[in-house]
Design a protein around this motif. Sequence first.
Motif, PDB file in Angstrom:
ATOM      1  N   ARG A 156      11.327 -95.889  -1.743  1.00  0.00           N
ATOM      2  CA  ARG A 156      12.771 -95.676  -1.801  1.00  0.00           C
ATOM      3  C   ARG A 156      13.148 -94.379  -2.510  1.00  0.00           C
ATOM      4  N   LEU A 157      12.222 -93.814  -3.284  1.00  0.00           N
ATOM      5  CA  LEU A 157      12.524 -92.617  -4.067  1.00  0.00           C
ATOM      6  C   LEU A 157      12.083 -91.320  -3.407  1.00  0.00           C
ATOM      7  N   GLY A 158      11.141 -91.396  -2.444  1.00  0.00           N
ATOM      8  CA  GLY A 158      10.702 -90.158  -1.824  1.00  0.00           C
ATOM      9  C   GLY A 158       9.479 -90.297  -0.939  1.00  0.00           C
ATOM     10  N   LEU A 159       9.013 -89.146  -0.464  1.00  0.00           N
ATOM     11  CA  LEU A 159       7.868 -89.040   0.448  1.00  0.00           C
ATOM     12  C   LEU A 159       6.764 -88.261  -0.238  1.00  0.00           C
ATOM     13  N   ARG A 160       5.557 -88.769  -0.180  1.00  0.00           N
ATOM     14  CA  ARG A 160       4.390 -88.042  -0.668  1.00  0.00           C
ATOM     15  C   ARG A 160       3.549 -87.633   0.529  1.00  0.00           C
ATOM     16  N   VAL A 161       3.127 -86.369   0.550  1.00  0.00           N
ATOM     17  CA  VAL A 161       2.286 -85.865   1.639  1.00  0.00           C
ATOM     18  C   VAL A 161       0.994 -85.315   1.049  1.00  0.00           C
ATOM     19  N   ARG A 162      -0.032 -85.246   1.887  1.00  0.00           N
ATOM     20  CA  ARG A 162      -1.274 -84.589   1.491  1.00  0.00           C
ATOM     21  C   ARG A 162      -1.374 -83.299   2.291  1.00  0.00           C
ATOM     22  N   VAL A 163      -1.490 -82.208   1.593  1.00  0.00           N
ATOM     23  CA  VAL A 163      -1.593 -80.890   2.211  1.00  0.00           C
ATOM     24  C   VAL A 163      -3.065 -80.522   2.264  1.00  0.00           C
ATOM     25  N   CYS A 164      -3.570 -80.326   3.483  1.00  0.00           N
ATOM     26  CA  CYS A 164      -4.992 -80.028   3.685  1.00  0.00           C
ATOM     27  C   CYS A 164      -5.124 -78.589   4.175  1.00  0.00           C
ATOM     28  N   GLU A 165      -5.721 -77.742   3.344  1.00  0.00           N
ATOM     29  CA  GLU A 165      -5.852 -76.340   3.684  1.00  0.00           C
ATOM     30  C   GLU A 165      -7.094 -76.099   4.528  1.00  0.00           C
ATOM     31  N   ARG A 166      -7.149 -74.919   5.147  1.00  0.00           N
ATOM     32  CA  ARG A 166      -8.237 -74.634   6.093  1.00  0.00           C
ATOM     33  C   ARG A 166      -9.609 -74.584   5.430  1.00  0.00           C
ATOM     34  N   ASP A 167      -9.652 -74.298   4.139  1.00  0.00           N
ATOM     35  CA  ASP A 167     -10.951 -74.232   3.452  1.00  0.00           C
ATOM     36  C   ASP A 167     -11.429 -75.611   2.994  1.00  0.00           C
ATOM     37  N   GLY A 168     -10.685 -76.660   3.381  1.00  0.00           N
ATOM     38  CA  GLY A 168     -11.091 -78.021   3.046  1.00  0.00           C
ATOM     39  C   GLY A 168     -10.463 -78.568   1.787  1.00  0.00           C
ATOM     40  N   ARG A 169      -9.779 -77.738   1.012  1.00  0.00           N
ATOM     41  CA  ARG A 169      -9.124 -78.228  -0.201  1.00  0.00           C
ATOM     42  C   ARG A 169      -7.860 -79.001   0.176  1.00  0.00           C
ATOM     43  N   CYS A 170      -7.566 -80.003  -0.625  1.00  0.00           N
ATOM     44  CA  CYS A 170      -6.368 -80.820  -0.408  1.00  0.00           C
ATOM     45  C   CYS A 170      -5.619 -80.969  -1.724  1.00  0.00           C
ATOM     46  N   TYR A 171      -4.323 -81.124  -1.619  1.00  0.00           N
ATOM     47  CA  TYR A 171      -3.521 -81.486  -2.778  1.00  0.00           C
ATOM     48  C   TYR A 171      -2.324 -82.290  -2.283  1.00  0.00           C
ATOM     49  N   ASP A 172      -1.739 -83.051  -3.188  1.00  0.00           N
ATOM     50  CA  ASP A 172      -0.584 -83.873  -2.830  1.00  0.00           C
ATOM     51  C   ASP A 172       0.700 -83.207  -3.306  1.00  0.00           C
ATOM     52  N   ALA A 173       1.756 -83.415  -2.543  1.00  0.00           N
ATOM     53  CA  ALA A 173       3.090 -82.951  -2.929  1.00  0.00           C
ATOM     54  C   ALA A 173       4.058 -84.105  -2.710  1.00  0.00           C
ATOM     55  N   ARG A 174       5.014 -84.216  -3.596  1.00  0.00           N
ATOM     56  CA  ARG A 174       6.008 -85.289  -3.482  1.00  0.00           C
ATOM     57  C   ARG A 174       7.390 -84.677  -3.345  1.00  0.00           C
ATOM     58  N   PHE A 175       8.154 -85.226  -2.400  1.00  0.00           N
ATOM     59  CA  PHE A 175       9.514 -84.775  -2.153  1.00  0.00           C
ATOM     60  C   PHE A 175      10.456 -85.934  -2.474  1.00  0.00           C
TER      61      PHE A 175
END
Length: 200
Positions: A156-175
Amino acid sequence: MPLSRSVGPDGDLFLEFPAGSPAVRAAAHDRDDELTAVLEITDVAPVSVPHRIRGRARVSGRLTTVPGMAGPGRMLLRLETDEAYVDDLWGAQSVEPEEFRDASADPLVSHEAELLQHLHAAHGEQLGDLSALLGERAATGCSAHRPAVVPLALDRLGLRVRVCERDGRCYDARFEFPEPVRDVTGLRHAMHTLFEAAAH
């Protein structure tokens, strides 16, 4: 694995098992009502994404039978909550039995899996646009080289996504949404506002 589980008004867990299961046999043969048990729950993202486990939880307490409350061939067990522990995307913490009892389910919980799968299947380009809201963290404005953005969690508070970069690294971002949503209709408006902000 219980066939079903629910939380009672006192914060106890009610778990339905086949009548012949080991858990039912153990609880039925315990004469002193002193059988302790731990329920472990693993939360797995409903979309394909690296590192799919979103969280784990443990609830421990006394396990007793609740005769006559389940259908034929089944038995209801009660797990009296003594302690709970959660380790998820928001952090790790112990949960007091009173907090567990008083917690209410997020209004989107029964729709979350379906909504995340829909976002992933039908709104990939708009999800990709969200990287524009990440400022310096965004890899590039070029759509051909943008990182993949996969929806990971929704409440109810927002959306969390996982951002996957081309070099294989990932991080999460919350909106975060401007205000908590109460239902799917409110969510549609909040997502439209979020996507509009990313497109400009």
